[in-house]
Design a protein around this motif. Structure first.
Motif, short mmCIF file in Angstrom:
data_model
loop_
_atom_site.label_atom_id
_atom_site.label_comp_id
_atom_site.label_asym_id
_atom_site.label_seq_id
_atom_site.Cartn_x
_atom_site.Cartn_y
_atom_site.Cartn_z
N LYS A 1 0.83 -1.15 0.08
CA LYS A 1 0.02 -0.15 0.11
C LYS A 1 1.09 1.18 -0.08
O LYS A 1 1.65 1.58 0.94
CB LYS A 1 -1.09 0.05 1.13
CG LYS A 1 -2.00 1.21 1.51
CD LYS A 1 -2.68 1.36 2.60
CE LYS A 1 -3.66 2.31 2.83
NZ LYS A 1 -4.56 1.95 4.16
N TYR A 2 0.76 2.05 -1.07
CA TYR A 2 1.61 3.30 -1.26
C TYR A 2 1.05 4.43 -1.44
O TYR A 2 -0.06 4.79 -2.21
CB TYR A 2 2.65 2.74 -2.44
CG TYR A 2 3.53 4.01 -2.71
CD1 TYR A 2 5.01 3.78 -2.33
CD2 TYR A 2 3.29 4.99 -3.91
CE1 TYR A 2 5.72 5.07 -2.62
CE2 TYR A 2 4.14 5.93 -3.96
CZ TYR A 2 5.48 6.11 -3.37
OH TYR A 2 6.41 6.93 -3.78
N THR B 1 3.16 2.57 3.18
CA THR B 1 2.44 3.09 4.67
C THR B 1 2.13 1.59 5.00
O THR B 1 1.65 1.56 6.24
CB THR B 1 1.13 3.47 4.44
OG1 THR B 1 0.33 3.10 3.48
CG2 THR B 1 1.52 5.28 3.91
N ASP B 2 1.81 0.34 4.12
CA ASP B 2 1.46 -0.93 4.58
C ASP B 2 1.86 -1.94 3.79
O ASP B 2 2.04 -1.76 2.54
CB ASP B 2 -0.03 -0.75 5.24
CG ASP B 2 -0.31 -1.94 6.36
OD1 ASP B 2 0.73 -2.84 6.52
OD2 ASP B 2 -1.48 -2.03 6.70
N ARG B 3 2.03 -3.14 4.04
CA ARG B 3 1.95 -4.33 3.30
C ARG B 3 1.47 -5.40 3.73
O ARG B 3 1.19 -5.63 4.87
CB ARG B 3 3.40 -4.65 2.88
CG ARG B 3 4.39 -4.95 3.92
CD ARG B 3 5.69 -4.95 3.58
NE ARG B 3 6.28 -3.63 3.23
CZ ARG B 3 7.40 -3.44 2.17
NH1 ARG B 3 7.64 -4.43 1.53
NH2 ARG B 3 7.68 -2.49 1.95
N MET B 4 1.13 -6.39 2.87
CA MET B 4 0.64 -7.89 3.50
C MET B 4 0.94 -8.87 2.60
O MET B 4 1.42 -8.69 1.36
CB MET B 4 -0.97 -7.61 3.34
CG MET B 4 -1.83 -7.60 2.09
SD MET B 4 -3.55 -7.54 2.17
CE MET B 4 -3.73 -9.34 2.48
N THR C 1 -6.60 -1.72 6.70
CA THR C 1 -5.86 -2.63 7.63
C THR C 1 -5.09 -3.50 7.03
O THR C 1 -4.09 -4.16 7.57
CB THR C 1 -6.61 -3.16 8.76
OG1 THR C 1 -7.71 -3.94 8.16
CG2 THR C 1 -7.40 -2.29 9.77
N MET C 2 -5.34 -3.54 5.68
CA MET C 2 -4.62 -4.42 5.18
C MET C 2 -4.89 -6.00 5.60
O MET C 2 -3.91 -6.73 5.31
CB MET C 2 -3.21 -4.34 4.53
CG MET C 2 -2.78 -2.90 3.83
SD MET C 2 -3.59 -3.20 2.21
CE MET C 2 -1.95 -4.00 1.53
#
Length: 397
Positions: free
Chosen positions: A237-238, A246-249, A299-300
Motif C-alpha cells: 500500500k503506497y 504505508t503498509d503491506r500484506m 488495515t490490509m
C-alpha cells in the motif's frame, strides 16, 4: 736522525687517517642498515593497515549478507504463518462441508438422522451469510446486462499496462502505469491532459521504491495497491502524495500460478468495486479455479475468501461489480472477448441463466480490465491502447 723522526711522524699521520676512514665507513654501513630496517617496518605497517581494511570490508559485506538473509527469513516466516492460517481456514471449511454432506446424504440403510446436527449446520451457514452481508454493502443490487459501447481514448506506452482514475477521490486525475514490470507512475491532471499533446500539461512522475508485477494494480483513496515484482504474494500500500509505503500484506495461497492463462504476468489482480478492495488469483489446490478475497483497504487484513467455479484457463481478465465477479475469456489466437463466467458472493444471482456477454467487436485480447464504481465503466488496456467501455446494468433479480 731527522729522517727517522720524519718517517715516524708520517706513519703516525697516515695511521690516524686510515683509522678515521674506517670509522666513517662503519657509520655509513650502520646508517644504511638502519634505513633498510625502517623501510621494512614501514612496508609491514602498510601491509598490516591494508589487511585491517580488507578485514573491515569483509566484515561489512558479511553483515550486509546476514541482514539480507534475516530479512528474507522474516518474510518467509510471515509468509509461512499466513499459509498455515490459510490452510487452517480451508481445513475448517472442508470439515464443515464434510460434516454437512455426511449429515444430509441419503442412504439405502435405515439411518437415524441427527436433526440437531443438521440444524446446527444450517444455522452456521445462515450465520456465515449474515456476516458476509453485514460486511458488504447489501444495498448495492446492480448487475451487468451488457457492454454498451467502446471508446479508444489513446494508444501509447507498452503493449501491456494499466491506467485508471481513483474512484475513492473526487478529483479526475489519470494514473498511467506502462508495462507489466516497472516502477514509474505518471499522474495526469485530467483526461484532457492525458489525451492532448501539450508540453504545458506534463504529468507528475512518481518513482516507486520497488517494481510492480503484472497489471493488476489499483488506485484507491490516494493509495496505490500493487503486487511487488519478485515476491510470491506480497501486496504493498503506497501513499502517492507522500511517496512512501504505508503498509503491506501477504495474500494467502496467491502467487503460485497466474490468475489468467492468456496473460500470465498477472499473478494477483486487484480490483475495486462499490464494496472496496478485492484480490483475484488462482490456486493449484482449486484446479486453477479463481479465488476472490475481500481485503480491508485500511488495515490490509483479509476479511473473507471465496472459491469460485470460474476457471483461469483461456481467461484474459476479470472485474467485480457489486460483489459479483465477471470473468472475461478469449481464444489463445486473440478473438472476441466475452464474459462467460459470473460468481456472486451473496448468491443473489442465478449465474446459470446469465447469457454470454460479448465485448464490442474488436480483435485482440486485454491485459487489464478494471471496473470504476464511480464512473460505472470499465478501464481497459489492449495491445497498447487505452480503452473505456460503457456498461449497461440492471437490478439483481
Amino acid at each position: 736522525m731527522v729522517i727517522l723522526q720524519l718517517r715516524f711522524l708520517l706513519v703516525s699521520f697516515f695511521t690516524s687517517i686510515v683509522g678515521e676512514a674506517q670509522y666513517v665507513m662503519q657509520d655509513a654501513v650502520l646508517m644504511h642498515y638502519i634505513d633498510r630496517r625502517f623501510l621494512s617496518l614501514e612496508s609491514r605497517l602498510e601491509k598490516c593497515n591494508q589487511d585491517i581494511l580488507d578485514y573491515v570490508q569483509e566484515f561489512h559485506d558479511f553483515s550486509r549478507r546476514m541482514i539480507s538473509h534475516l530479512e528474507g527469513l522474516r518474510v518467509y516466516k510471515a509468509e509461512f504463518k499466513n499459509e498455515v492460517a490459510h490452510l487452517l481456514t480451508r481445513v475448517e471449511r472442508a470439515q464443515r462441508d464434510i460434516d454437512y454432506f455426511e449429515s444430509t446424504r441419503e442412504s439405502t440403510a435405515c439411518v437415524e438422522v441427527d436433526e440437531d446436527l443438521v440444524e446446527k449446520q444450517l444455522n452456521e451457514d445462515a450465520e456465515e451469510k449474515r456476516k458476509v452481508k453485514l460486511m458488504l454493502n447489501a444495498s448495492c443490487d446492480n448487475m451487468l446486462a451488457g457492454i454498451k459501447s467502446i471508446k479508444i481514448v489513446k494508444k501509447t506506452g507498452d503493449m501491456h499496462g494499466s491506467w485508471m482514475t481513483d474512484p475513492g477521490k473526487d478529483h479526475l486525475k489519470i494514473y498511467f502505469l506502462s508495462g507489466s514490470k516497472n516502477n514509474v507512475i505518471l499522474e495526469f491532471a485530467n483526461i484532457r491532459a492525458f489525451t492532448e499533446r501539450n508540453h504545458k500539461l506534463t504529468p507528475r512522475r512518481v518513482n516507486l521504491p520497488s517494481s510492480w508485477q503484472g497489471t493488476g494494480h489499483v488506485v484507491y483513496n490516494g493509495f496505490l495497491f500493487y503486487h511487488i515484482y519478485g515476491s510470491l504474494n506480497e501486496i504493498v500500500k503506497y501513499n502517492i502524495q507522500r511517496r512512501k509505503v504505508t503498509d503491506r500484506m501477504l495474500l494467502p495461497g496467491a502467487g503460485q500460478i497466474s490468475a489468467y492463462e492468456l496473460f500470465p504476468d498477472t499473478k494477483i489482480d486487484l480490483a475495486i468495486d462499490e464494496q472496496g478492495l478485492w484480490a483475484i488469483h488462482a490456486e493449484p489446490d482449486t484446479s486453477g479455479n479463481l479465488v476472490i478475497t475481500k481485503i480491508n483497504h485500511m488495515t490490509m487484513a483479509v476479511e473473507h475468501t471465496w472459491d469460485t467455479s470460474c476457471n483461469s484457463k483461456n481467461a484474459e481478465g476479470a472485474f467485480l461489480m457489486c460483489g459479483t465477479l465477471y470473468v472475461v475469456y478469449n481464444s489463445p489466437s486473440g478473438g472476441t472477448s466475452r464474459i462467460e463466467c459470473v460468481y456472486d458472493v451473496l448468491d443473489t444471482i442465478n449465474t446459470y441463466e446469465i447469457p454470454v456477454l460479448p465485448f464490442p467487436k474488436r480483435q485482440g485480447s486485454h491485459s487489464m480490465i478494471h471496473y470504476n464504481p464511480k464512473e460505472k465503466q470499465l478501464f481497459a488496456w489492449a495491445n497498447g491502447s487505452q480503452i473505456l467501455y460503457k456498461l449497461q446494468t440492471k437490478q439483481k433479480v
